[in-house]
Write a protein that holds these residues in place. Sequence first.
Motif, PDB file in Angstrom:
ATOM      1  N   LEU A  42       0.832  -1.200   0.000  1.00 27.39           N
ATOM      2  CA  LEU A  42       0.000   0.000   0.000  1.00 27.39           C
ATOM      3  C   LEU A  42       0.866   1.249   0.000  1.00 27.39           C
ATOM      4  CD1 LEU A  42      -2.949  -0.962   2.365  1.00 27.39           C
ATOM      5  CD2 LEU A  42      -2.738  -1.264  -0.074  1.00 27.39           C
ATOM      6  N   GLY A  44       4.284   3.808   0.868  1.00 24.73           N
ATOM      7  CA  GLY A  44       4.970   4.325   2.044  1.00 24.73           C
ATOM      8  C   GLY A  44       4.025   4.846   3.110  1.00 24.73           C
ATOM      9  N   ASP A  45       2.850   5.280   2.690  1.00 23.10           N
ATOM     10  CA  ASP A  45       1.872   5.810   3.644  1.00 23.10           C
ATOM     11  C   ASP A  45       0.559   5.071   3.433  1.00 23.10           C
ATOM     12  OD1 ASP A  45       0.448   7.363   5.426  1.00 23.10           O
ATOM     13  OD2 ASP A  45      -0.097   8.809   3.890  1.00 23.10           O
ATOM     14  N   PRO A  46       0.428   3.926   4.086  1.00 23.06           N
ATOM     15  CA  PRO A  46      -0.732   3.091   3.796  1.00 23.06           C
ATOM     16  C   PRO A  46      -2.061   3.657   4.308  1.00 23.06           C
ATOM     17  CG  PRO A  46       0.781   1.975   5.322  1.00 23.06           C
ATOM     18  CD  PRO A  46       1.305   3.344   5.108  1.00 23.06           C
ATOM     19  N   VAL A  47      -2.005   4.702   5.147  1.00 25.96           N
ATOM     20  CA  VAL A  47      -3.227   5.140   5.827  1.00 25.96           C
ATOM     21  C   VAL A  47      -4.326   5.544   4.853  1.00 25.96           C
ATOM     22  CG1 VAL A  47      -4.190   6.779   7.475  1.00 25.96           C
ATOM     23  CG2 VAL A  47      -1.926   5.824   7.863  1.00 25.96           C
ATOM     24  N   LYS A  48      -3.991   6.427   3.921  1.00 26.50           N
ATOM     25  CA  LYS A  48      -5.004   6.907   2.973  1.00 26.50           C
ATOM     26  C   LYS A  48      -5.536   5.768   2.103  1.00 26.50           C
ATOM     27  CE  LYS A  48      -6.575  10.653   3.594  1.00 26.50           C
ATOM     28  NZ  LYS A  48      -5.963  11.854   4.107  1.00 26.50           N
ATOM     29  N   GLU A  49      -4.603   4.905   1.659  1.00 25.47           N
ATOM     30  CA  GLU A  49      -5.009   3.777   0.819  1.00 25.47           C
ATOM     31  C   GLU A  49      -5.968   2.873   1.583  1.00 25.47           C
ATOM     32  OE1 GLU A  49      -3.874   3.407  -2.506  1.00 25.47           O
ATOM     33  OE2 GLU A  49      -3.318   5.453  -1.982  1.00 25.47           O
ATOM     34  N   LEU A  50      -5.633   2.685   2.849  1.00 24.58           N
ATOM     35  CA  LEU A  50      -6.435   1.824   3.723  1.00 24.58           C
ATOM     36  C   LEU A  50      -7.842   2.388   3.864  1.00 24.58           C
ATOM     37  CD1 LEU A  50      -5.813  -0.665   5.357  1.00 24.58           C
ATOM     38  CD2 LEU A  50      -5.114   0.779   7.258  1.00 24.58           C
ATOM     39  N   LEU A 105      -5.783   6.199  12.808  1.00 23.56           N
ATOM     40  CA  LEU A 105      -4.531   6.284  12.058  1.00 23.56           C
ATOM     41  C   LEU A 105      -4.374   7.607  11.328  1.00 23.56           C
ATOM     42  CD1 LEU A 105      -4.317   2.662  10.672  1.00 23.56           C
ATOM     43  CD2 LEU A 105      -3.179   3.622  12.656  1.00 23.56           C
ATOM     44  N   ASP A 106      -5.467   8.154  10.825  1.00 25.93           N
ATOM     45  CA  ASP A 106      -5.338   9.410  10.089  1.00 25.93           C
ATOM     46  C   ASP A 106      -5.281  10.586  11.069  1.00 25.93           C
ATOM     47  OD1 ASP A 106      -5.256  11.424   8.274  1.00 25.93           O
ATOM     48  OD2 ASP A 106      -7.113  10.935   7.237  1.00 25.93           O
ATOM     49  N   LEU A 107      -6.293  10.706  11.913  1.00 23.98           N
ATOM     50  CA  LEU A 107      -6.327  11.866  12.798  1.00 23.98           C
ATOM     51  C   LEU A 107      -5.682  11.603  14.158  1.00 23.98           C
ATOM     52  CD1 LEU A 107      -9.714  13.594  12.010  1.00 23.98           C
ATOM     53  CD2 LEU A 107      -7.565  13.628  10.821  1.00 23.98           C
ATOM     54  N   LEU A 113      -9.395  17.929  16.783  1.00 22.46           N
ATOM     55  CA  LEU A 113      -9.302  17.925  15.321  1.00 22.46           C
ATOM     56  C   LEU A 113     -10.487  17.149  14.718  1.00 22.46           C
ATOM     57  CD1 LEU A 113      -7.626  18.567  12.757  1.00 22.46           C
ATOM     58  CD2 LEU A 113      -6.406  16.430  13.118  1.00 22.46           C
ATOM     59  N   GLU A 117     -13.210  18.633  12.240  1.00 23.40           N
ATOM     60  CA  GLU A 117     -13.401  18.089  10.902  1.00 23.40           C
ATOM     61  C   GLU A 117     -14.856  17.689  10.669  1.00 23.40           C
ATOM     62  OE1 GLU A 117     -10.628  19.273   9.538  1.00 23.40           O
ATOM     63  OE2 GLU A 117     -10.429  17.463   8.324  1.00 23.40           O
TER      64      GLU A 117
END
Lengths: 207, 333
Positions: A42, A44-50, A105-107, A113, A117
């Motif tokens: 996924l 280097g930064d799997p968070v968004k993909e996840l 994982l994202d926030l 925050l 959001e």
Amino acid sequence: MSRSVPGASWRKPLATTLQLGVHLGALLPLLWLFVAINQGRLGGDPVKELIHYLGMGAVRLLLLTLLVSPLAKSLHFGQLNRLRRPLGLWCFAWATLHFLTWLVLDLGLDWSLIGGELVKRTYILLGFSAWLMLLALAITSFPALLKKMGRSWKKLHGLLYIVVLLACWHFWWSVKSGWIEPAVYLGLAIILLAWRRDSVRRWLKSW
Amino acid sequence: MLIKSPKSHTLREAHITPETAYVSRRRVLAGLGAGIGSLLLARQSHGLDLLGGKSRQAAPRKPLTFTAHKPAPELILTPEPKVITHNNFYEFGTGKTDPAENSQHLKTEPWTLRVEGEVEKPATVDVWKLMNEIGLEERIYRMRCVEAWSMVIPWVGFELGKFLQRFAPTSRARYVAFETLYDPEQMPGQRNRYVGGGVDYPYVEGLRMDEAMHPLTILSVGLYGKTLPPQNGAPIRLVVPWKYGFKGIKSIVKIKLVERMPPTSWNKLAPQEYGFYANVNPAVDHPRWSQASERFIGPGGLFSVKRQPTLPFNGYGEEVAGLYSGMNLKKFY
């Protein structure tokens, strides 16, 4: 009265097989995800993909859930309706993982925050509302409750019509570029709702 | 209105490490990075082989000779495998891993760069020759993506300003317009709107002349001591460390000095979301997310991703805030 249909004998085992298919189909991609993260698939930064992967999965399961009853009706295959509950619950599970990934994982569980959001981004509010409705449906999904709640159960579970629109809208607003994919999903949702327009109309009147 | 960046955010003496200490630490870090990298890549290629049956060979990268220009600030480098597998390069697909997977065949040699417009000496430059004759230096910069993630990347390159001087800009040059390679045969995103995320190609970017001439602005030809991989914009790309990453146009073929503000790709696609300036600004939210903080992509796995506050001008305010004095940065975002 149930219609006698040729080939009725294989319908029950077919429905059972499909049910098993639903469980495997919803579970295996989650296991794959686990492996993919470990392999760095996924990126280097799997968070968004996840988040994206889980959200898309939830929407697909949602559309499949809505496909069941009109399909059962047109095919005169009542057993198919047994797929609705597992599909709906798996949709809730995927949506919950999608939501949790965003929260944790994202926030990073930064509550100020997160609150900000939710208030400021309409698309996040839409997604959150859809998830809350799914939560209500999941909690009341026990067969025992269905009997107990009677008419109000149907009334409540008709919220799925709203959920699918909210989810597609949420998807539409969340993409950075390229509206084709969300448009396809929204189109499918509208087709599925139009297909059962009588039920939707009856549900709207019940409120 | 002058927006001054808070003092606590800027790099000060205490944050500066002596070069020897930094070099030795960097070797350790690089060693670690390489170790993790080979592990990751080995497993990754294995996985890809299983799926596609194709052997995808990474485009070869050459070592570069360069000097570390300034002592590096106390920054933790993003491991190299992450820098080269997490990319936005929509010409090769919109997924973060798409560019690394789809760009390895890009023919980057030979590569020419045309410099024209408001210059007295327009010319076409052989980029690979240039790489060998121009003095290269390493610049360790924070990179902040508009999508609210960040990295710290050791670029190798040279100052854009000094480079532009070679072509003798005229007094009419007020902006610099950049253009990426347009080659639908090599770039699937340019062949197909769906793959390319609906961006109008070729990708174009622009800077104001004073931004382009600022010593922090570089043209990069390498990272981690070697030439750039295609997914990071080989063979030559722009790096403007105080701006969001999308300003750093990749695989540049043309630089044109112009009188009027040039169009920029993301601004054309969604002007309400992506301004011309694109300065990193925690006070101005993106319509769909907050820019006040960012996820730093550093060493470690999924659960070690940290959110950190975003700095005005990405931490380079002391150097660049003056460029924007008197401007309303909420309007000129």
